[in-house]
Write a protein that holds these residues in place. Structure first.
Motif, PDB file in Angstrom:
ATOM      1  N   ARG A 282      89.313-100.695 -56.130  1.00 47.82           N
ATOM      2  CA  ARG A 282      88.728 -99.389 -56.391  1.00 47.82           C
ATOM      3  C   ARG A 282      88.758 -98.577 -55.092  1.00 47.82           C
ATOM      4  NH1 ARG A 282      86.140 -97.651 -60.485  1.00 47.82           N
ATOM      5  NH2 ARG A 282      85.651 -99.756 -61.251  1.00 47.82           N
ATOM      6  N   LEU A 283      89.350 -97.399 -55.144  1.00 45.72           N
ATOM      7  CA  LEU A 283      89.390 -96.534 -53.979  1.00 45.72           C
ATOM      8  C   LEU A 283      88.029 -95.869 -53.812  1.00 45.72           C
ATOM      9  CD1 LEU A 283      92.935 -94.960 -54.444  1.00 45.72           C
ATOM     10  CD2 LEU A 283      92.272 -97.036 -53.218  1.00 45.72           C
ATOM     11  N   VAL A 284      87.494 -95.919 -52.598  1.00 45.14           N
ATOM     12  CA  VAL A 284      86.138 -95.440 -52.320  1.00 45.14           C
ATOM     13  C   VAL A 284      86.156 -94.135 -51.527  1.00 45.14           C
ATOM     14  CG1 VAL A 284      83.969 -96.011 -51.159  1.00 45.14           C
ATOM     15  CG2 VAL A 284      85.231 -97.788 -52.395  1.00 45.14           C
ATOM     16  N   GLU A 285      87.096 -94.013 -50.596  1.00 49.38           N
ATOM     17  CA  GLU A 285      87.203 -92.805 -49.776  1.00 49.38           C
ATOM     18  C   GLU A 285      88.668 -92.509 -49.520  1.00 49.38           C
ATOM     19  OE1 GLU A 285      84.863 -91.049 -45.932  1.00 49.38           O
ATOM     20  OE2 GLU A 285      85.812 -93.001 -45.668  1.00 49.38           O
ATOM     21  N   VAL A 286      89.052 -91.233 -49.692  1.00 46.31           N
ATOM     22  CA  VAL A 286      90.446 -90.835 -49.538  1.00 46.31           C
ATOM     23  C   VAL A 286      90.508 -89.521 -48.764  1.00 46.31           C
ATOM     24  CG1 VAL A 286      91.129 -92.002 -51.677  1.00 46.31           C
ATOM     25  CG2 VAL A 286      90.500 -89.569 -51.717  1.00 46.31           C
ATOM     26  N   GLN A 287      91.749 -89.127 -48.409  1.00 49.01           N
ATOM     27  CA  GLN A 287      91.917 -87.892 -47.643  1.00 49.01           C
ATOM     28  C   GLN A 287      93.261 -87.253 -47.983  1.00 49.01           C
ATOM     29  OE1 GLN A 287      91.815 -88.505 -43.405  1.00 49.01           O
ATOM     30  NE2 GLN A 287      91.714 -86.325 -42.928  1.00 49.01           N
ATOM     31  N   ARG A 288      93.217 -86.036 -48.482  1.00 51.17           N
ATOM     32  CA  ARG A 288      94.448 -85.291 -48.739  1.00 51.17           C
ATOM     33  C   ARG A 288      95.000 -84.755 -47.421  1.00 51.17           C
ATOM     34  NH1 ARG A 288      93.395 -81.702 -54.187  1.00 51.17           N
ATOM     35  NH2 ARG A 288      95.664 -81.437 -54.032  1.00 51.17           N
ATOM     36  N   ALA A 289      96.292 -84.475 -47.396  1.00 52.96           N
ATOM     37  CA  ALA A 289      96.925 -83.921 -46.200  1.00 52.96           C
ATOM     38  C   ALA A 289      96.244 -82.613 -45.822  1.00 52.96           C
ATOM     39  CB  ALA A 289      98.401 -83.689 -46.453  1.00 52.96           C
ATOM     40  N   GLY A 290      95.820 -82.514 -44.566  1.00 55.96           N
ATOM     41  CA  GLY A 290      95.162 -81.311 -44.083  1.00 55.96           C
ATOM     42  C   GLY A 290      93.702 -81.198 -44.455  1.00 55.96           C
ATOM     43  N   GLY A 291      93.182 -82.164 -45.216  1.00 56.48           N
ATOM     44  CA  GLY A 291      91.788 -82.123 -45.641  1.00 56.48           C
ATOM     45  C   GLY A 291      90.917 -83.100 -44.885  1.00 56.48           C
TER      46      GLY A 291
END
Length: 312
Positions: A282-291
């Motif tokens: 389960r993914l808990v924390e992610v980050q989009r490019a530039g975000g």
């Protein structure tokens, strides 16, 4: 009486040890760190290392040679007449003339349980391999790659969801405390050294860009270790169908093991559980490019990434 020390280090990991040695009353006769590097998108400005910034703030003299192989640099080092050198993640090869250029030798703070994970990336490699324990070691340096005799060790448990960033922060404080203890023993003439075991050596090679992409066909435990071992930097990543222009690259910062099964890369629910070759994460924390890093639930708002979606 306090030791006359040369400190050699570069990243944030090294700063607590420098600060602790100063607080312990040792004389830091010079601080060696890597030269300022280009910063920003265009590289038009130069950024000094965290150790450089900390040393100048403390009023310590800083040296930033490109190399220590030249005779002039080696003479300048010897002219400091130091009792010992303390090395923590410096990043430059120390030739014999430098290793032997102080009265008592050079001592390295290394973030692993040697001889396991000699080399450049011991924290990341320990987590990526699924190790449940690591530690800090104080070692007297020789000309090999982290092969010198051990003076002190402190073990640290690796939690099941612990990231490389979190472990980094624990170990840099442990390392600072341990180095101060080692220098106190060296000052008193009581520091003992023990050769490293001949068995069990592994090498923590530098993390390459080619190994940062997540492979959902691997077992869930391996995928989870991969994600947390590369967090926050350089960051594991995958592509997600969340953009009107097609797939978008997303950095995966935190995860945990999940229940369920499906085709590798299949999103199993509305909480971003993803099937792996065996099991799921389960993914808990992610980050989009530039975000900025965001919780997975916040990331899902405004996307169509729900149950049944496929991550390539």
């Amino acid at each position: 009486m306090p030791l006359r020390l040369v400190f050699m280090g570069t990243p944030e990991f090294s700063v607590p040890t420098l600060t602790a040695l100063c607080d312990a009353g040792h004389e830091i006769t010079a601080v060696y760190t890597q030269p300022p590097r280009p910063a920003g998108r265009r590289g038009l400005s130069l950024r000094r290392s965290p150790v450089h910034e900390a040393a100048e703030a403390a009023g310590l003299p800083v040296r930033t040679p490109q190399s220590l192989k030249g005779e002039d640099e080696q003479r300048a080092f010897a002219a400091l007449h130091a009792d010992a050198a303390v090395v923590v993640a410096y990043g430059l090869l120390l030739p014999r003339a430098v290793l032997e250029g102080t009265r008592l030798g050079a001592y390295n703070g290394h973030a692993s349980l040697l001889p396991r994970w000699r080399g450049a990336a011991p924290i990341q490699r320990a987590i990526m391999a699924g190790d449940r324990e690591t530690g800090m070691m104080i070692m007297k340096m020789d000309e090999g790659l982290d092969t010198g005799p051990i003076a002190m060790t402190e073990r640290v448990a690796i939690g099941p969801d612990m990231t490389a960033g979190a472990l980094h922060d624990v170990l840099m404080q442990v390392g600072a405390r341990l180095m101060v203890a080692a220098m106190a023993q060296l000052e008193a003439g009581r520091l003992t050294l023990k050769p490293q075991p001949a068995e069990g050596a592994t090498y923590a090679r530098k993390i390459g860009k080619e190994e940062t992409r997540v492979d959902w066909s691997r077992p869930a435990q391996a995928v989870h270790n991969h994600i947390r071992g590369l967090s926050p930097s350089p960051g594991a990543w995958c592509e997600m169908p969340i953009s009107s222009h097609g797939l978008e690259r997303v950095k995966l910062l935190r995860s945990t093991l999940a229940t369920g099964s499906g085709a590798p890369g299949e999103v199993l629910d509305d909480g971003l559980a993803v099937a792996c070759g065996e099991g799921a994460v389960r993914l808990v924390e992610v980050q989009r490019a530039g975000g900025k890093p965001v919780a997975a639930q916040d990331f899902l708002h405004g996307t169509r990434l729900g149950r049944g979606a496929r991550l390539p």
